[in-house]
Design a protein around this motif. Structure first.
Motif, PDB file in Angstrom:
ATOM      1  N   LEU A   1      42.501  36.922  15.178  1.00 39.99           N
ATOM      2  CA  LEU A   1      41.410  35.974  15.389  1.00 39.99           C
ATOM      3  C   LEU A   1      40.123  36.353  14.653  1.00 39.99           C
ATOM      4  O   LEU A   1      39.413  35.492  14.153  1.00 39.99           O
ATOM      5  CB  LEU A   1      41.123  35.831  16.881  1.00 39.99           C
ATOM      6  CG  LEU A   1      42.208  35.152  17.717  1.00 39.99           C
ATOM      7  CD1 LEU A   1      41.827  35.173  19.191  1.00 39.99           C
ATOM      8  CD2 LEU A   1      42.415  33.720  17.256  1.00 39.99           C
ATOM      9  N   TYR A   2      39.791  37.624  14.571  1.00 37.26           N
ATOM     10  CA  TYR A   2      38.498  38.040  14.022  1.00 37.26           C
ATOM     11  C   TYR A   2      38.493  38.364  12.539  1.00 37.26           C
ATOM     12  O   TYR A   2      37.474  38.225  11.878  1.00 37.26           O
ATOM     13  CB  TYR A   2      37.945  39.242  14.804  1.00 37.26           C
ATOM     14  CG  TYR A   2      37.558  38.885  16.213  1.00 37.26           C
ATOM     15  CD1 TYR A   2      36.562  37.951  16.462  1.00 37.26           C
ATOM     16  CD2 TYR A   2      38.183  39.467  17.299  1.00 37.26           C
ATOM     17  CE1 TYR A   2      36.204  37.612  17.756  1.00 37.26           C
ATOM     18  CE2 TYR A   2      37.831  39.138  18.593  1.00 37.26           C
ATOM     19  CZ  TYR A   2      36.845  38.201  18.815  1.00 37.26           C
ATOM     20  OH  TYR A   2      36.485  37.870  20.083  1.00 37.26           O
ATOM     21  N   LEU A   3      39.556  38.817  11.976  1.00 36.29           N
ATOM     22  CA  LEU A   3      39.559  39.178  10.557  1.00 36.29           C
ATOM     23  C   LEU A   3      39.275  38.010   9.623  1.00 36.29           C
ATOM     24  O   LEU A   3      38.575  38.183   8.629  1.00 36.29           O
ATOM     25  CB  LEU A   3      40.863  39.876  10.183  1.00 36.29           C
ATOM     26  CG  LEU A   3      40.920  41.352  10.531  1.00 36.29           C
ATOM     27  CD1 LEU A   3      42.264  41.940  10.104  1.00 36.29           C
ATOM     28  CD2 LEU A   3      39.797  42.129   9.918  1.00 36.29           C
TER      29      LEU A   3
ATOM     30  N   THR B   1      46.177  40.295  18.745  1.00 37.99           N
ATOM     31  CA  THR B   1      45.558  38.974  18.875  1.00 37.99           C
ATOM     32  C   THR B   1      44.114  39.019  18.380  1.00 37.99           C
ATOM     33  O   THR B   1      43.661  38.121  17.664  1.00 37.99           O
ATOM     34  CB  THR B   1      45.602  38.499  20.343  1.00 37.99           C
ATOM     35  OG1 THR B   1      46.949  38.538  20.806  1.00 37.99           O
ATOM     36  CG2 THR B   1      45.047  37.096  20.476  1.00 37.99           C
ATOM     37  N   MET B   2      43.386  40.056  18.747  1.00 42.00           N
ATOM     38  CA  MET B   2      41.990  40.193  18.298  1.00 42.00           C
ATOM     39  C   MET B   2      41.924  40.315  16.784  1.00 42.00           C
ATOM     40  O   MET B   2      41.051  39.716  16.137  1.00 42.00           O
ATOM     41  CB  MET B   2      41.329  41.396  18.975  1.00 42.00           C
ATOM     42  CG  MET B   2      41.027  41.148  20.438  1.00 42.00           C
ATOM     43  SD  MET B   2      40.375  42.557  21.354  1.00 42.00           S
ATOM     44  CE  MET B   2      39.197  43.270  20.288  1.00 42.00           C
ATOM     45  N   LEU B   3      42.781  41.096  16.179  1.00 38.53           N
ATOM     46  CA  LEU B   3      42.794  41.243  14.725  1.00 38.53           C
ATOM     47  C   LEU B   3      43.079  39.916  14.047  1.00 38.53           C
ATOM     48  O   LEU B   3      42.435  39.556  13.053  1.00 38.53           O
ATOM     49  CB  LEU B   3      43.827  42.287  14.302  1.00 38.53           C
ATOM     50  CG  LEU B   3      43.456  43.743  14.548  1.00 38.53           C
ATOM     51  CD1 LEU B   3      44.641  44.647  14.245  1.00 38.53           C
ATOM     52  CD2 LEU B   3      42.269  44.134  13.710  1.00 38.53           C
TER      53      LEU B   3
ATOM     54  N   GLY C   1      37.192  35.757   9.971  1.00 38.40           N
ATOM     55  CA  GLY C   1      35.757  35.500  10.009  1.00 38.40           C
ATOM     56  C   GLY C   1      34.956  36.413   9.094  1.00 38.40           C
ATOM     57  O   GLY C   1      33.806  36.147   8.778  1.00 38.40           O
ATOM     58  N   CYS C   2      35.526  37.510   8.627  1.00 38.96           N
ATOM     59  CA  CYS C   2      34.839  38.436   7.728  1.00 38.96           C
ATOM     60  C   CYS C   2      35.139  38.048   6.293  1.00 38.96           C
ATOM     61  O   CYS C   2      36.114  38.485   5.704  1.00 38.96           O
ATOM     62  CB  CYS C   2      35.293  39.868   7.988  1.00 38.96           C
ATOM     63  SG  CYS C   2      34.779  40.468   9.586  1.00 38.96           S
ATOM     64  N   ASP C   3      34.304  37.218   5.735  1.00 40.42           N
ATOM     65  CA  ASP C   3      34.499  36.761   4.367  1.00 40.42           C
ATOM     66  C   ASP C   3      33.529  37.547   3.476  1.00 40.42           C
ATOM     67  O   ASP C   3      32.414  37.113   3.200  1.00 40.42           O
ATOM     68  CB  ASP C   3      34.235  35.261   4.285  1.00 40.42           C
ATOM     69  CG  ASP C   3      34.534  34.697   2.923  1.00 40.42           C
ATOM     70  OD1 ASP C   3      34.964  35.468   2.048  1.00 40.42           O
ATOM     71  OD2 ASP C   3      34.340  33.486   2.734  1.00 40.42           O
TER      72      ASP C   3
END
Length: 178
Positions: A25-27, A21-23, A29-31
């Motif tokens: 949601l957060y990946l 779930t964390m992966l 955001g890394c553009d």
């Protein structure tokens, strides 16, 4: 006997679910592509145009002073009481702390130096040409700091006229009658 497992297996399926779930949601955001196009980074990549070779400033240019022959430099300011007063004022701003009010090297800062700053009233200093003094003030020598970027060209020439007035032999003799 019980064996301990140090592998990647999770003991609880809930831990694996939280990690996934964390992966998810957060990946997004890394553009990284957008980060490379940041204008704060691109400004430093701006290149300046090439300067023509042997380009030097025409006013207050230290490069011009470095290439000059000090003995050939002539003071462009006329010797007058007004110029001497201006030189005295600028001497007070830039020179007094080391060379002292009388020019003898006993300034409040200069007293901490060993040896003391040069006595500007001596014949050694007074016999030097204006251009030689100008070059030494501007470019520095021995422990004297270069003042070309601190003191304007015109003020350095005025200070030299004031230094001439410190000599006991030249106190009044070189000033024109007004």
């Amino acid at each position: 006997m019980r064996m301990l497992s140090y592998g990647c297996r999770s003991r609880h399926p809930l831990d694996l679910l939280i990690l996934l779930t964390m992966l998810v949601l957060y990946l997004p955001g890394c553009d990284y592509g957008r980060m490379k196009e940041d204008e704060a980074i691109n400004t430093y990549q701006t290149s300046l145009p090439d300067m023509p070779l042997k380009t030097i400033p025409t006013v207050d240019g230290i490069e011009r002073l470095k290439e000059a022959v000090p003995r050939d430099l002539n003071n462009p300011l006329p010797r007058s009481q007004g110029i001497v007063e201006r030189g005295k004022e600028r001497y007070g701003f830039y020179c007094l702390q080391c060379h002292g009010p009388a020019g003898n090297g006993f300034g409040s800062v200069g007293q901490s130096f060993a040896p003391l700053p040069t006595d500007l009233t001596t014949s050694y200093v007074q016999k030097q040409r204006d251009g030689e003094l100008y070059a030494k003030i501007g470019l520095g020598f021995r422990r004297h700091p270069p003042m070309a970027t601190t003191v304007s060209e015109e003020d350095r020439w005025a200070i030299i006229h004031y230094l001439r007035s410190l000599s006991p032999a030249r106190k009044v003799s070189w000033l024109p009658a007004e």
